[in-house]
Structures are given as structure tokens and as C-alpha cells.
Design a protein around this motif. Structure first.
Motif, PDB file in Angstrom:
ATOM      1  N   ASN A 152       0.326  -1.468   0.597  1.00  0.00           N
ATOM      2  CA  ASN A 152       0.090   0.123   0.033  1.00  0.00           C
ATOM      3  C   ASN A 152       1.271   1.243   0.216  1.00  0.00           C
ATOM      4  OD1 ASN A 152      -2.515  -1.190   0.208  1.00  0.00           O
ATOM      5  ND2 ASN A 152      -2.631  -1.195   2.226  1.00  0.00           N
ATOM      6  N   ASP A 153       2.072   1.180   0.394  1.00  0.00           N
ATOM      7  CA  ASP A 153       3.075   2.468   0.916  1.00  0.00           C
ATOM      8  C   ASP A 153       3.805   2.646  -0.359  1.00  0.00           C
ATOM      9  OD1 ASP A 153       3.246   4.551   2.590  1.00  0.00           O
ATOM     10  OD2 ASP A 153       4.861   3.929   3.387  1.00  0.00           O
TER      11      ASP A 153
ATOM     12  N   ILE B 292       5.495   1.519  -6.743  1.00  0.00           N
ATOM     13  CA  ILE B 292       5.302   0.257  -7.459  1.00  0.00           C
ATOM     14  C   ILE B 292       3.502   0.311  -7.658  1.00  0.00           C
ATOM     15  CG2 ILE B 292       6.832  -1.102  -6.452  1.00  0.00           C
ATOM     16  CD1 ILE B 292       4.264  -1.833  -4.829  1.00  0.00           C
ATOM     17  N   ASN B 293       3.616  -0.120  -8.967  1.00  0.00           N
ATOM     18  CA  ASN B 293       1.887  -0.053  -9.298  1.00  0.00           C
ATOM     19  C   ASN B 293       1.312  -1.401  -8.247  1.00  0.00           C
ATOM     20  OD1 ASN B 293      -0.768   0.006  -9.902  1.00  0.00           O
ATOM     21  ND2 ASN B 293      -0.269  -0.372 -11.942  1.00  0.00           N
TER      22      ASN B 293
ATOM     23  N   GLY C 283      -5.693   3.719 -11.190  1.00  0.00           N
ATOM     24  CA  GLY C 283      -6.434   4.435 -10.215  1.00  0.00           C
ATOM     25  C   GLY C 283      -8.145   3.344 -10.717  1.00  0.00           C
ATOM     26  N   CYS C 284      -8.092   2.263 -10.450  1.00  0.00           N
ATOM     27  CA  CYS C 284      -8.679   1.234  -9.846  1.00  0.00           C
ATOM     28  C   CYS C 284      -9.580   0.795  -8.623  1.00  0.00           C
ATOM     29  CB  CYS C 284      -9.318   0.080 -10.453  1.00  0.00           C
ATOM     30  SG  CYS C 284      -7.231  -1.304  -9.868  1.00  0.00           S
ATOM     31  N   MET C 285      -8.321   1.360  -7.445  1.00  0.00           N
ATOM     32  CA  MET C 285      -8.243   1.508  -6.295  1.00  0.00           C
ATOM     33  C   MET C 285      -7.832   2.515  -5.831  1.00  0.00           C
ATOM     34  SD  MET C 285      -7.935  -2.382  -4.991  1.00  0.00           S
ATOM     35  CE  MET C 285      -6.380  -2.849  -6.237  1.00  0.00           C
ATOM     36  N   PRO C 286      -8.424   3.051  -4.812  1.00  0.00           N
ATOM     37  CA  PRO C 286      -7.641   3.968  -4.054  1.00  0.00           C
ATOM     38  C   PRO C 286      -5.786   3.822  -3.694  1.00  0.00           C
ATOM     39  CG  PRO C 286      -9.120   3.413  -2.877  1.00  0.00           C
ATOM     40  CD  PRO C 286      -9.263   2.431  -3.866  1.00  0.00           C
ATOM     41  N   ALA C 287      -4.766   4.685  -4.015  1.00  0.00           N
ATOM     42  CA  ALA C 287      -3.040   3.976  -3.624  1.00  0.00           C
ATOM     43  C   ALA C 287      -3.000   3.778  -2.363  1.00  0.00           C
ATOM     44  CB  ALA C 287      -2.863   5.542  -4.018  1.00  0.00           C
ATOM     45  N   HIS C 288      -3.801   3.791  -1.310  1.00  0.00           N
ATOM     46  CA  HIS C 288      -3.553   3.317   0.047  1.00  0.00           C
ATOM     47  C   HIS C 288      -4.271   2.403   0.585  1.00  0.00           C
ATOM     48  CE1 HIS C 288      -6.322   5.702   0.690  1.00  0.00           C
ATOM     49  NE2 HIS C 288      -7.128   5.237   1.812  1.00  0.00           N
TER      50      HIS C 288
END
Length: 316
Positions: free
Chosen positions: A153-154, A161-162, A230-235
Motif C-alpha cells: 500500500n505505502d 510501484i503499482n 486508478g481502479c483502487m485508492p493508492a493506499h
């Protein structure tokens, strides 16, 4: 596409490498021993690079700046990491953190698909845990997976990374030899009897488990290659992959329907150790998978189909 797979000598790594090589991608297979090129992908072995490496001490050596995707599959399985605390942390936590750091400096922004587990959950739990349920792992393995999920996540939030942390159900029916996973018997009670060998069953008929077939798992791993950043929040990058709930009674019924009473008679009952019983009982048996389905991941139709798939593979 240029793909790297860690833990590539294991079952999932070999199956994914076979699929990707046959699709004519370039695949680097990495493990603590030199992993083989999958037999069913031998026609494309020129696109495979096999590397023996210890990711704890030498993660950077397996990376290149032109990688498109990295699948992180290496690890010490659940019962193995519970039995050897130091080894579990060395492999499951520290070597993966070292790999993420090496990725950050060598191929920043690369897609990373991490094989997490529903072992990140522990009791008490709601009836339908989801990605919003706070992880309370009841094992060292689950704790190690949870810590790497937060790192994924972080690192994604910071743009290093993605990342995607996919929580695997128990995969059954796995071919090959039994593993150190506490759930290994869920494949063993099908795999061994269908090959004329005895297998040990450590649970009662009403014990339930959350399962996924190898075929559906590979389809979902392939789908992860298509997900937009962008399919999920970055965190928040965790996804509970779809599974189905099957009890031991249903597993044995599927075995008998596919392999006959002779196969069923090869399953022998045995009590598990206290530690393994507690671990198995701590795992949830059903999940809210609306997030995964909304992202386009697929679900098995039945456990019997997985048994039929394995039986068909033996004929091949």
C-alpha cells in the motif's frame, strides 16, 4: 511483456509461467534453487530465463529496468513459518521488503502483484469479512502477509510501484507433492486417492474451507495484468480473490463421484496437532467478494469442477 516471477519453482509460479510463456511473453523465473521451465511451455523456452537467487541478500541481481510486471510468490508456507519463526520472518517478511527496496531503485513504478492470503484474518470475525475488516492474524504467516500488504500500500501510494495485494483462497486441487501449508490436506485428500495412494484427513466432515481451483486462480492472475492503476485508492490495494465455501463432506462426495468408492476408501482420518487445529479454525470460511467481482475477477462454479480438472490432468 516482460514478467518476473519469484517463487517460480512452486506450483503457482510454474503454472503462471507456463501460461505466460505459451502466450509468448518473456518470463524470468526466480527461486532459491534454479527453477525449471514448465514442461508444457518447452516450445517457448527461449523466452524463459531461470535464476537461482536468495532475495534476502541479493534481490537487486534479479531485476532489470525494463520489467513490466513482477509477481511475488516466494515464501515459507503457513505451517512451515509457524514451526520455524526465524525462517518465516526471513523469507516472508525481510526478503520481500528487500525486494521492494530493490524494485524502488531499479524499476520504479513497475506493476507488482503480491500473493497474500486469507490467513491475514483471525478470530473474532464478522460473518462476511471484507477488505474493510481489520486483519487480526492468528499465525506468524498471517502476520507476515499483513505487514507486506501494508508495505505494498505505502510503496504504491508513494509511486514506487503499482501494487496489488491479492488474498488467495486455499488452492485446490494442487498437483505435485504435499507442502508445508496447514491447508495441504485439502488438495491431498483428492490428489493422492485419484492416483491410488492413501491420504490423511485431519478434520471432521462439517469442517468448511474457502477454496479456489488452479484454473480460476491463473485466470485471475492474468486479469490482474489488465487492471488500471486508478481502479483502487493508492493506499488500499488489497483484494479478496473469489473462492467458494466447501465442507469436507462435499469434498469427499466430489472425490467419490469422480474417482469412485475405491478412491474414497484411501482417505484416512487423523487428528491434527493442537497448533494446526487452532490455525485452521481461525481461518474464515466465507467472504464478501463484491470488490473483486466489481474489478472483474472470476469465481469457480463448484468444487467438483476442480476435482474433474485434476482428474483430466492425470490423463494428459
Amino acid at each position: 511483456m516482460k514478467v518476473l516471477i519469484t517463487g517460480a519453482g512452486g506450483f503457482v509460479g510454474q503454472l503462471l509461467a507456463e501460461t505466460l510463456l505459451n502466450e509468448e511473453h518473456s518470463v524470468t523465473l526466480v527461486d532459491i534453487f534454479e527453477p525449471p521451465v514448465p514442461r508444457k511451455a518447452s516450445a517457448h523456452k527461449q523466452n524463459a530465463t531461470c535464476i537461482k537467487a536468495d532475495l534476502y541478500s541479493d534481490a537487486k541481481s534479479v531485476l532489470s529496468a525494463d520489467l513490466d510486471t513482477i509477481f511475488i510468490f516466494h515464501g515459507i508456507m503457513s505451517a512451515g513459518s509457524e514451526a520455524d519463526f526465524d525462517l518465516g520472518y526471513r523469507v516472508n517478511l525481510h526478503s520481500t521488503l528487500n525486494l521492494l527496496e530493490a524494485i524502488r531503485s531499479t524499476c520504479p513504478g513497475v506493476r507488482v502483484v503480491y500473493a497474500s492470503s486469507t490467513a491475514i484474518y483471525g478470530q473474532p470475525l464478522p460473518a462476511m469479512p471484507s477488505e474493510a475488516t481489520v486483519p487480526t492474524p492468528g499465525s506468524s504467516y498471517g502476520a507476515q502477509k499483513t505487514m507486506i500488504e501494508y508495505a505494498i500500500n505505502d510503496y504504491t501510494r508513494k509511486g514506487h510501484i503499482n501494487g496489488f495485494a491479492l488474498r488467495f483462497p486455499t488452492i485446490s486441487v494442487r498437483p505435485g507433492q504435499p507442502t508445508q501449508a496447514a491447508s495441504s490436506w485439502m488438495s491431498g485428500i483428492i490428489r493422492e486417492p485419484l492416483q491410488g495412494r492413501e491420504s490423511v484427513l485431519p478434520c471432521d466432515d462439517d469442517f468448511k474451507a474457502w477454496l479456489c481451483s488452479p484454473r480460476t486462480l491463473i485466470a485471475n492472475l492474468r486479469h490482474a495484468l489488465t487492471l488500471e492503476r486508478g481502479c483502487m485508492p493508492a493506499h488500499i490495494r488489497q483484494v479478496n480473490l473469489p473462492g467458494i465455501t466447501a465442507d469436507v463432506r462435499g469434498m469427499l462426495k466430489a472425490l467419490e463421484e469422480v474417482g469412485g468408492r475405491e478412491a474414497l476408501g484411501l482417505v484416512k482420518r487423523e487428528k491434527p496437532t493442537k497448533e494446526i487445529a487452532e490455525m485452521l479454525d481461525s481461518w474464515p470460511i466465507q467472504f464478501d467478494i463484491s470488490k473483486a467481482l466489481g474489478l472483474g475477477f472470476k469465481q469457480d462454479d463448484s468444487f467438483k469442477q476442480a476435482v474433474e480438472d485434476f482428474a483430466a490432468s492425470l490423463k494428459e
